[in-house]
Design a protein around this motif. Structure first.
Motif, PDB file in Angstrom:
ATOM      1  N   VAL A 199       0.829  -1.200   0.000  1.00  0.00           N
ATOM      2  CA  VAL A 199       0.000   0.000   0.000  1.00  0.00           C
ATOM      3  C   VAL A 199       0.867   1.255   0.000  1.00  0.00           C
ATOM      4  O   VAL A 199       0.657   2.192  -0.783  1.00  0.00           O
ATOM      5  CB  VAL A 199      -0.950  -0.007   1.218  1.00  0.00           C
ATOM      6  CG1 VAL A 199      -1.701   1.320   1.312  1.00  0.00           C
ATOM      7  CG2 VAL A 199      -1.933  -1.157   1.114  1.00  0.00           C
TER       8      VAL A 199
ATOM      9  N   VAL B  21      -7.031   5.423  -3.352  1.00  0.00           N
ATOM     10  CA  VAL B  21      -8.069   5.220  -2.339  1.00  0.00           C
ATOM     11  C   VAL B  21      -8.618   3.801  -2.407  1.00  0.00           C
ATOM     12  O   VAL B  21      -8.848   3.149  -1.380  1.00  0.00           O
ATOM     13  CB  VAL B  21      -9.201   6.256  -2.526  1.00  0.00           C
ATOM     14  CG1 VAL B  21     -10.402   5.915  -1.651  1.00  0.00           C
ATOM     15  CG2 VAL B  21      -8.698   7.653  -2.193  1.00  0.00           C
ATOM     16  N   ALA B  22      -8.824   3.291  -3.618  1.00  0.00           N
ATOM     17  CA  ALA B  22      -9.323   1.923  -3.769  1.00  0.00           C
ATOM     18  C   ALA B  22      -8.338   0.903  -3.197  1.00  0.00           C
ATOM     19  O   ALA B  22      -8.747  -0.070  -2.544  1.00  0.00           O
ATOM     20  CB  ALA B  22      -9.593   1.630  -5.252  1.00  0.00           C
TER      21      ALA B  22
ATOM     22  N   VAL C 282      -6.130   1.426  -0.774  1.00  0.00           N
ATOM     23  CA  VAL C 282      -6.143   1.543   0.688  1.00  0.00           C
ATOM     24  C   VAL C 282      -7.397   0.896   1.274  1.00  0.00           C
ATOM     25  O   VAL C 282      -7.327   0.157   2.268  1.00  0.00           O
ATOM     26  CB  VAL C 282      -6.049   3.024   1.108  1.00  0.00           C
ATOM     27  CG1 VAL C 282      -6.251   3.171   2.612  1.00  0.00           C
ATOM     28  CG2 VAL C 282      -4.693   3.602   0.715  1.00  0.00           C
ATOM     29  N   VAL C 283      -8.553   1.138   0.668  1.00  0.00           N
ATOM     30  CA  VAL C 283      -9.799   0.570   1.181  1.00  0.00           C
ATOM     31  C   VAL C 283      -9.798  -0.951   1.039  1.00  0.00           C
ATOM     32  O   VAL C 283     -10.184  -1.679   1.962  1.00  0.00           O
ATOM     33  CB  VAL C 283     -11.004   1.191   0.443  1.00  0.00           C
ATOM     34  CG1 VAL C 283     -12.299   0.461   0.801  1.00  0.00           C
ATOM     35  CG2 VAL C 283     -11.129   2.668   0.786  1.00  0.00           C
ATOM     36  N   PHE C 284      -9.359  -1.436  -0.103  1.00  0.00           N
ATOM     37  CA  PHE C 284      -9.374  -2.873  -0.356  1.00  0.00           C
ATOM     38  C   PHE C 284      -8.419  -3.624   0.564  1.00  0.00           C
ATOM     39  O   PHE C 284      -8.713  -4.741   1.009  1.00  0.00           O
ATOM     40  CB  PHE C 284      -9.015  -3.142  -1.826  1.00  0.00           C
ATOM     41  CG  PHE C 284      -9.010  -4.604  -2.189  1.00  0.00           C
ATOM     42  CD1 PHE C 284     -10.202  -5.296  -2.318  1.00  0.00           C
ATOM     43  CD2 PHE C 284      -7.819  -5.274  -2.393  1.00  0.00           C
ATOM     44  CE1 PHE C 284     -10.204  -6.647  -2.652  1.00  0.00           C
ATOM     45  CE2 PHE C 284      -7.800  -6.617  -2.722  1.00  0.00           C
ATOM     46  CZ  PHE C 284      -9.006  -7.309  -2.856  1.00  0.00           C
TER      47      PHE C 284
ATOM     48  N   GLN D 135      -7.203  -2.439   3.549  1.00  0.00           N
ATOM     49  CA  GLN D 135      -7.143  -1.731   4.825  1.00  0.00           C
ATOM     50  C   GLN D 135      -6.861  -2.675   5.990  1.00  0.00           C
ATOM     51  O   GLN D 135      -6.025  -2.399   6.854  1.00  0.00           O
ATOM     52  CB  GLN D 135      -8.457  -0.987   5.069  1.00  0.00           C
ATOM     53  CG  GLN D 135      -8.496  -0.233   6.389  1.00  0.00           C
ATOM     54  CD  GLN D 135      -9.829   0.458   6.622  1.00  0.00           C
ATOM     55  OE1 GLN D 135     -10.774   0.227   5.882  1.00  0.00           O
ATOM     56  NE2 GLN D 135      -9.907   1.293   7.639  1.00  0.00           N
ATOM     57  N   ARG D 136      -7.551  -3.812   6.019  1.00  0.00           N
ATOM     58  CA  ARG D 136      -7.391  -4.722   7.155  1.00  0.00           C
ATOM     59  C   ARG D 136      -5.975  -5.287   7.214  1.00  0.00           C
ATOM     60  O   ARG D 136      -5.349  -5.303   8.280  1.00  0.00           O
ATOM     61  CB  ARG D 136      -8.418  -5.851   7.047  1.00  0.00           C
ATOM     62  CG  ARG D 136      -8.383  -6.827   8.206  1.00  0.00           C
ATOM     63  CD  ARG D 136      -9.540  -7.793   8.154  1.00  0.00           C
ATOM     64  NE  ARG D 136     -10.821  -7.086   8.226  1.00  0.00           N
ATOM     65  CZ  ARG D 136     -12.001  -7.708   8.162  1.00  0.00           C
ATOM     66  NH1 ARG D 136     -12.056  -9.017   7.997  1.00  0.00           N
ATOM     67  NH2 ARG D 136     -13.118  -7.007   8.247  1.00  0.00           N
TER      68      ARG D 136
END
Length: 282
Positions: free
Chosen positions: A206, A263-264, A266-268, A270-271
């Motif tokens: 990331v 952003v996609a 990071v969101v995808f 994130q965990r």
């Protein structure tokens, strides 16, 4: 013991909400600017509600030709940035994890010196060595190519250091068990180290993807062919208007589109990203 007081929870949420507003407000203004006409923000009064030109603006941006400095469609620049960011992120991880594996698990002369020589390169970012790096890339015929965009940025002393620290936390019993089972170095690396380093790899991916996506100076220097223009360089070229006023609605629309892939990612992820940053026990 920390007391669970209601006013502390309210204060903490208020601070978090304020932080979100501070971070999100420029993004929201960029989106609003992309939905108005070009001169809406030149009057001195900033509109705070979206306008009626969103579909028209984004359709024109995706078709291309909205600026005299940019003739190719925006999706081509987004693709160039995506390819460059992926090559940089994957290349950095592959080189760093294998070099850290060699430094930690192999015994060879001057092993410590080799690690510190790698670490010292942190003092020589691409901006410092940009002239000799450009000369090498030009001599190798790699100008206006994806290899020229990514290879000079593909080594990472920071990622090597982080993987080295991760490998040092691995129990020695894993190495002994693998040796007893007859596993060679690469089998140990592939079947044991890589699965245990999955969250760390995700966290680094990331960070490195965003690092590659946001590159500006190096792509601007080595790309003269418009078909290799990245999205960040394209935004800068759209603002370079010799006679007249920049079309800020198109520029803001391109800026909003440029934010979507990072952003996609990071969101995808994130965990795994958060887990890789806080995980210390294996």
């Amino acid at each position: 013991m920390v007391e669970n007081q209601r006013w502390l929870n309210v204060l903490a949420h208020a601070v978090l909400i304020l932080g979100v507003i501070v971070v999100a407000l420029p993004v929201y203004i960029a989106f609003v600017a992309s939905t108005h006409e070009s001169g809406a923000f030149m009057s001195g009064v900033i509109p705070m509600l979206p306008g009626h030109n969103m579909v028209e603006t984004y359709s024109a941006v995706l078709r291309g030709g909205v600026s005299s400095q940019i003739s190719q469609p925006i999706w081509l620049m987004l693709g160039n940035s995506m390819i460059m960011a992926l090559m940089i992120a994957v290349g950095k991880i592959v080189i760093s994890i294998t070099s850290a594996f060699a430094i930690v698990y192999f015994r060879f002369p001057c092993r410590g010196l080799a690690f510190w020589m790698i670490f010292i390169t942190l003092m020589l970012p691409v901006e410092v060595r940009i002239l000799p790096t450009y000369k090498v890339i030009a001599d190798l015929g790699m100008l206006n190519s994806y290899a020229g965009l990514s290879i000079p940025l593909i080594a990472s002393a920071t990622a090597t250091f982080l993987f080295r620290q991760v490998f040092l936390t691995m129990p020695d019993e894993l190495v002994e068990a693998a040796r007893i089972d007859g596993a060679g170095p690469m089998k140990f690396f592939r079947d044991i180290l890589l699965p245990l380093s999955k969250t760390n790899i995700a966290a680094l991916f990331v960070i490195l993807f965003i690092y590659g996506w946001n590159q500006y100076l190096w792509p601007l220097l080595i790309t003269t062919d418009p078909s290799y223009t990245t999205i960040v360089s394209g935004i800068k070229r759209m603002t370079d208007v010799q006679d007249g006023t920049p079309m800020w609605n198109y520029i803001m629309a391109v800026s909003v589109l440029a934010m979507l892939p990072p952003v996609a990612v990071v969101v995808f992820m994130q965990r795994l990203f958060v887990k890789g940053l806080i995980e210390t026990e294996k």
